[in-house]
Write an enzyme that holds these catalytic residues in place. Structure first.
Site, PDB file in Angstrom:
ATOM      1  N   TYR A 183      -7.100  -7.163 -12.754  1.00  0.00           N
ATOM      2  CA  TYR A 183      -6.625  -6.235 -11.723  1.00  0.00           C
ATOM      3  C   TYR A 183      -5.102  -6.176 -11.725  1.00  0.00           C
ATOM      4  CZ  TYR A 183      -6.091  -4.222  -7.015  1.00  0.00           C
ATOM      5  OH  TYR A 183      -5.748  -3.428  -5.945  1.00  0.00           O
ATOM      6  N   SER A 199      -0.562  -1.287  -6.036  1.00  0.00           N
ATOM      7  CA  SER A 199      -0.938  -2.464  -5.247  1.00  0.00           C
ATOM      8  C   SER A 199       0.226  -3.439  -5.166  1.00  0.00           C
ATOM      9  CB  SER A 199      -2.135  -3.161  -5.908  1.00  0.00           C
ATOM     10  OG  SER A 199      -2.296  -4.476  -5.428  1.00  0.00           O
TER      11      SER A 199
END
Length: 263
Positions: free
Chosen positions: A154, A141
């Site tokens: 995250y 990501s």
């Protein structure tokens, strides 16, 4: 690395990016092995690929669980053989501040993607090393390059995944086994529908980066494998942000903070 004729295992392959990667690699001649927890969705993807003339099989497993990954490895080796390509795509996690996140959810965010990539790679790596060939891909990501506020668990898991990729690249020099990291920006998938409120926490600087389709990410994965690229970042403004993070980290941090979510 040659894709045509290769065996490629993709985790998180029932929907979104993973499903698109499976379709793309099968179209290029790979025998794709789709892995996810949802058996019904996997069978639908396999039927779709076979309907297009591709070769595909499915394996149901929670790749964040050590015992299930061991069972997956045994089943794959028995039914198909050792994969030539492993794509660690499985990912989970909501964008929350640390104090908003229950400990059990923090464990889940760490298990998938980080622990999952660690376990799945470890499962097939000895065979790849013995054969002296193979390719490992991690899908990461942008938060691993430009950390934004309001996504602590995250972000931590994605930075761990980046570290794993870098460590593997060092470990595997000269072994015949290569490593790629593919980092897409915002992807037009079901993630935001399944995680209400997450989109509100994307820093406004993201407006400079065109959203990607799962098919574009799949093409980037194929490029990384075929040309043996160490990194593929898309779209191009993300490459600029990555360079800024390397050479002017405080400036990038400030811009992301000023345009990011606030409590």
């Amino acid at each position: 690395m040659r894709i045509d004729g290769a065996v490629a295992l993709i985790t998180g392959a029932s929907t979104g990016i993973g499903a698109a990667i499976a379709v793309d690699l099968a179209r290029r001649g790979a025998h794709v092995l789709l892995v996810a927890r949802n058996a019904e969705a996997l069978e639908e993807r396999v039927a779709d690929i076979r309907g297009r003339g591709g070769r595909a099989d499915s394996f149901t497993a929670d790749v964040g669980d050590q015992e299930q990954v061991a069972a997956l490895g045994a089943a794959v080796r028995e039914q198909v053989g050792v994969p030539d390509v492993v794509v660690n795509n499985a990912g989970a996690g909501r964008w929350l501040y640390l104090d908003e996140t229950e400990p059990s959810e923090l464990e889940t965010m760490t298990a998938v993607p980080y622990t999952a990539a660690l376990l799945v790679t470890r499962e097939f790596l000895p065979d790849m090393l013995a054969r002296r060939s193979g390719w490992i891909v991690t899908i990461n990501s942008p938060v691993s390059r430009m950390t934004w506020p309001g996504a602590t668990g995250y972000a931590g898991a994605r930075w761990a995944l980046r570290g794993l990729t870098a460590a593997l690249r060092q470990d595997l020099r000269g072994t015949g086994v290569g490593v790629s990291e593919v980092v897409p920006g915002k992807v037009l998938s079901d993630y935001f529908a399944n995680n209400p409120g997450a989109e509100d926490r994307i820093p406004k600087i993201d407006a400079l980066m065109p959203a990607q389709t799962p098919e574009q990410v799949a093409a980037a994965v194929a490029l990384a494998v075929a040309r043996e690229r160490r990194e593929v970042l898309l779209p191009w403004p993300l490459k600029v942000a990555d360079l800024a993070g390397r050479f002017t980290p405080r400036l990038l941090e400030k811009v992301v903070a000023l345009t990011g979510h606030r409590r």
